[in-house]
Design a protein around this motif. Sequence first.
Motif, PDB file in Angstrom:
ATOM      1  N   ASP A  28       0.594  -1.008   0.408  1.00 50.17           N
ATOM      2  CA  ASP A  28       0.333  -0.072   0.078  1.00 50.17           C
ATOM      3  C   ASP A  28       0.779   1.716   0.017  1.00 50.17           C
ATOM      4  O   ASP A  28       0.734   2.247  -1.367  1.00 50.17           O
ATOM      5  CB  ASP A  28      -1.154  -0.112   1.430  1.00 50.17           C
ATOM      6  CG  ASP A  28      -2.292   1.152   1.160  1.00 50.17           C
ATOM      7  OD1 ASP A  28      -2.930   1.594   0.455  1.00 50.17           O
ATOM      8  OD2 ASP A  28      -1.906   2.338   2.310  1.00 50.17           O
ATOM      9  N   ALA A  29       2.172   1.470   0.594  1.00 53.93           N
ATOM     10  CA  ALA A  29       2.652   2.666   0.306  1.00 53.93           C
ATOM     11  C   ALA A  29       3.597   3.154  -0.568  1.00 53.93           C
ATOM     12  O   ALA A  29       3.868   3.583  -0.700  1.00 53.93           O
ATOM     13  CB  ALA A  29       3.581   2.315   2.006  1.00 53.93           C
ATOM     14  N   GLN A  35      -2.836   8.699  -2.837  1.00 54.98           N
ATOM     15  CA  GLN A  35      -4.387   8.444  -3.548  1.00 54.98           C
ATOM     16  C   GLN A  35      -5.083   9.266  -2.104  1.00 54.98           C
ATOM     17  O   GLN A  35      -5.990   9.800  -2.586  1.00 54.98           O
ATOM     18  CB  GLN A  35      -4.572   6.808  -3.537  1.00 54.98           C
ATOM     19  CG  GLN A  35      -4.039   6.263  -4.278  1.00 54.98           C
ATOM     20  CD  GLN A  35      -4.607   4.208  -4.516  1.00 54.98           C
ATOM     21  OE1 GLN A  35      -5.956   4.383  -3.713  1.00 54.98           O
ATOM     22  NE2 GLN A  35      -4.576   3.820  -5.791  1.00 54.98           N
ATOM     23  N   HIS A  36      -3.924   9.931  -1.386  1.00 52.05           N
ATOM     24  CA  HIS A  36      -4.820  11.105  -0.219  1.00 52.05           C
ATOM     25  C   HIS A  36      -3.860  11.907   0.075  1.00 52.05           C
ATOM     26  O   HIS A  36      -4.226  12.321   0.961  1.00 52.05           O
ATOM     27  CB  HIS A  36      -5.537  10.118   0.802  1.00 52.05           C
ATOM     28  CG  HIS A  36      -6.680  10.208   2.004  1.00 52.05           C
ATOM     29  ND1 HIS A  36      -7.674  11.037   1.038  1.00 52.05           N
ATOM     30  CD2 HIS A  36      -6.091  10.994   2.597  1.00 52.05           C
ATOM     31  CE1 HIS A  36      -8.112  11.814   2.599  1.00 52.05           C
ATOM     32  NE2 HIS A  36      -7.265  11.780   3.275  1.00 52.05           N
ATOM     33  N   GLU A  37      -2.862  12.413  -0.908  1.00 56.19           N
ATOM     34  CA  GLU A  37      -2.153  13.531  -0.804  1.00 56.19           C
ATOM     35  C   GLU A  37      -2.370  14.379  -0.522  1.00 56.19           C
ATOM     36  O   GLU A  37      -3.466  14.638  -1.751  1.00 56.19           O
ATOM     37  CB  GLU A  37      -0.886  12.478  -1.617  1.00 56.19           C
ATOM     38  CG  GLU A  37       0.195  13.337  -0.996  1.00 56.19           C
ATOM     39  CD  GLU A  37       1.161  12.325  -0.144  1.00 56.19           C
ATOM     40  OE1 GLU A  37       2.516  12.883  -0.066  1.00 56.19           O
ATOM     41  OE2 GLU A  37       0.908  11.354   0.623  1.00 56.19           O
ATOM     42  N   VAL A  38      -1.559  15.361   0.013  1.00 57.05           N
ATOM     43  CA  VAL A  38      -1.616  17.176  -0.495  1.00 57.05           C
ATOM     44  C   VAL A  38      -0.404  16.688  -1.123  1.00 57.05           C
ATOM     45  O   VAL A  38       0.666  16.951  -0.860  1.00 57.05           O
ATOM     46  CB  VAL A  38      -1.960  17.296   1.072  1.00 57.05           C
ATOM     47  CG1 VAL A  38      -2.458  19.212   0.622  1.00 57.05           C
ATOM     48  CG2 VAL A  38      -3.209  16.731   1.662  1.00 57.05           C
ATOM     49  N   PHE A 322      -3.767  10.792 -12.691  1.00 57.72           N
ATOM     50  CA  PHE A 322      -4.889  11.954 -12.307  1.00 57.72           C
ATOM     51  C   PHE A 322      -5.219  13.138 -12.734  1.00 57.72           C
ATOM     52  O   PHE A 322      -3.659  13.283 -12.964  1.00 57.72           O
ATOM     53  CB  PHE A 322      -5.876  12.242 -10.779  1.00 57.72           C
ATOM     54  CG  PHE A 322      -3.955  13.349 -10.359  1.00 57.72           C
ATOM     55  CD1 PHE A 322      -4.016  14.596  -9.724  1.00 57.72           C
ATOM     56  CD2 PHE A 322      -3.180  12.209  -9.612  1.00 57.72           C
ATOM     57  CE1 PHE A 322      -3.041  14.736  -9.383  1.00 57.72           C
ATOM     58  CE2 PHE A 322      -2.193  12.798  -8.506  1.00 57.72           C
ATOM     59  CZ  PHE A 322      -2.202  14.262  -8.596  1.00 57.72           C
ATOM     60  N   PRO A 323      -5.494  13.755 -13.636  1.00 59.06           N
ATOM     61  CA  PRO A 323      -5.849  14.984 -14.438  1.00 59.06           C
ATOM     62  C   PRO A 323      -6.130  15.675 -13.798  1.00 59.06           C
ATOM     63  O   PRO A 323      -7.397  16.126 -13.003  1.00 59.06           O
ATOM     64  CB  PRO A 323      -6.566  14.941 -15.443  1.00 59.06           C
ATOM     65  CG  PRO A 323      -7.709  13.795 -14.883  1.00 59.06           C
ATOM     66  CD  PRO A 323      -6.782  12.953 -14.183  1.00 59.06           C
ATOM     67  N   HIS A 356     -10.673   4.950  -9.682  1.00 58.25           N
ATOM     68  CA  HIS A 356      -9.655   5.856  -9.892  1.00 58.25           C
ATOM     69  C   HIS A 356     -10.064   7.224  -8.514  1.00 58.25           C
ATOM     70  O   HIS A 356     -10.824   6.968  -7.961  1.00 58.25           O
ATOM     71  CB  HIS A 356      -9.988   6.734 -11.126  1.00 58.25           C
ATOM     72  CG  HIS A 356     -10.054   5.959 -11.954  1.00 58.25           C
ATOM     73  ND1 HIS A 356      -7.952   6.068 -12.172  1.00 58.25           N
ATOM     74  CD2 HIS A 356      -9.972   5.022 -13.407  1.00 58.25           C
ATOM     75  CE1 HIS A 356      -8.154   4.767 -13.827  1.00 58.25           C
ATOM     76  NE2 HIS A 356      -8.841   4.834 -14.226  1.00 58.25           N
ATOM     77  N   VAL A 357      -8.885   8.147  -8.392  1.00 56.03           N
ATOM     78  CA  VAL A 357      -9.054   8.786  -7.442  1.00 56.03           C
ATOM     79  C   VAL A 357      -8.918  10.186  -7.511  1.00 56.03           C
ATOM     80  O   VAL A 357      -8.251  11.256  -8.929  1.00 56.03           O
ATOM     81  CB  VAL A 357      -7.972   8.982  -6.150  1.00 56.03           C
ATOM     82  CG1 VAL A 357      -7.713  10.426  -5.216  1.00 56.03           C
ATOM     83  CG2 VAL A 357      -7.356   7.103  -6.425  1.00 56.03           C
ATOM     84  N   ALA A 358      -9.901  11.134  -7.060  1.00 57.58           N
ATOM     85  CA  ALA A 358     -10.979  12.523  -8.023  1.00 57.58           C
ATOM     86  C   ALA A 358      -9.078  13.160  -6.791  1.00 57.58           C
ATOM     87  O   ALA A 358      -8.505  12.982  -6.256  1.00 57.58           O
ATOM     88  CB  ALA A 358     -12.061  13.025  -6.370  1.00 57.58           C
TER      89      ALA A 358
END
Length: 584
Positions: A28-29, A35-38, A322-323, A356-358
């Motif tokens: 996962d790492a 996927q949940h990064e800033v 992601f775009p 996918h991830v927003a």
Amino acid sequence: MVVVKIAFILSVGLVGILAHNHQSKELDAKYNWWQHEVFYQIYPRSFQDSNGDGIGDLQGITSRLQYFKDTGITSVWLSPIYESPMVDFGYDISNYTNIQPEYGTLEDFDALIAKANELGVKVILDFVPNHSSNKHPWFIKSVAREPGYEDFYVWEDGILLENGTRVPPNNWLSVFSGSAWMWNEERQQYYLRQFTYGQPDLNYRNPAVIKAMDDVMLFWLNKGIAGFRIDAIIYIYEDAQLRDEPPSGTTDDPNNEAYLSHIYTRNQPEDYGLLQHWRQLLDNYTANHEGPLRIMMTEGYASVSQLMEYYEDSNGVQGPQFPFNFDFITELNANSTAADFVFYISRWLIYMPHGHVANWVMGNHDNPRVASRFGEKSVDAMNMLLMTLPGIGITYNGEELGMTDYRDISWSDTVDQPACEAGIDNYKTISRDPERTPMQWNSDLNAGFSSANRTWLPVNPNYKDLNLRNQQQARRSHYKIYQSLLKLRQLPVLKNGSFEPEVVNRRVFAFKRELKNEHTLLTIVNVSNRTELVNIADFIDQPNRLSVLVAGVDSQHRVGDRLKAEAIELAPNEGLVIQLNKRK
């Protein structure tokens, strides 16, 4: 004996479960870290000057890396640092595999990566594939028609009129006004430049160009970066037939890029294939090297349906991770209603392909800052949205402090090329300098950015009050709220919870994040300039106790306050993050 065997079996089983869990966490790492990064965008020229020349640099960034660890940021994206004549401040590259001397050296970059790795901060580089500088050796060789470089750029003869005048081959317009074609006297041909005269478009119909850019990517991957932000991807390919573009009907100015509908110069089908090629390159690199999944994110102002094709095509072929989602910049503003916010947030989530991830981009170096677009009182609410919506957040440097545009930069201090070309009477309307002013670290000389007598852009005069040090020392501040939101993002409900929005009224909207066996979180925002008293009892499952988790700088509410669902008072532009606790 039987007891011993059972104990042994249980012991082996437990070891196996623990090993499996450990392996799952490692995978996962490695593959899902983003996927949940800033992602925090650093504009290097304005971040930190280490040598007193008034220009930010790599050693300056390295000296500030601890700031990211202290804040809770684990990924940074650097705007271009490559060698460049600086016509467009780094987006005109003359050497893709060297550092702009003002910013430092390759050794400085290696030191930055080493320090970032030590602190657990991943580094993403801006990648500018559409065009190079006209000072790049490739372009100089192409002008001279050297073998192998004749078609490295988009060259055309143009049209010879009956009176002997030569004109561009079609009506295409530059993003920065006027014809997209520039005559080259030496080669006796026009070259395509969709941006400034110093940024000739590369020819991606030539396989040698793709190979050259692949090599550039590999060079920086070998330096230890975690991926790329791909600039201006929608401009990569143009119509091979060079057809004229039709008028848009939105302006009467024939030199304004909005005069035409850009159906032949933007978002061409070939763009997707190139991105898929680069995705495969990055995936192959990850498979053959240690370290995290190397990712790709793309900049492209396009329709939502076009952007969804970037995630994956109709056959499921993967493009970038992601775009960028620019809806908070292009579609929403200080006059938007609660329904507008819910519509554009939901639209992305509805259109996005399954699995996918927003992502949510609040600001960048090309657009007015959040505090200037939505209003200074909206800063905390906008950051609450950024941090509690599902997926990835993108922060432009200084937005965590609520930095504002400096709109009173004088003509003599203006350096943005399009603004300079617009002239003294019009430069303020299009200049991007106001959102690029130096980072405001403290109230010392030049906001702690530089010891120089003069900085490359003037520091916003409000730095005496608006700066990081003041906000770190204050009891409540934009920075401390931003920091608390980053910590909050570690909750499973914000990583994996469902999303349900609600338009409470024309001026207030809310959304719930829910996950089994976790407390539900509620974000509520007043987008108007008037106080609102709202009843959300019908929106939340009763019975619940409502506790404030995050409140803004000027809020009457405090963390831990109990609220009544039937009567929540929100000040103008206020946001709250609330935890729902089931009554026993």
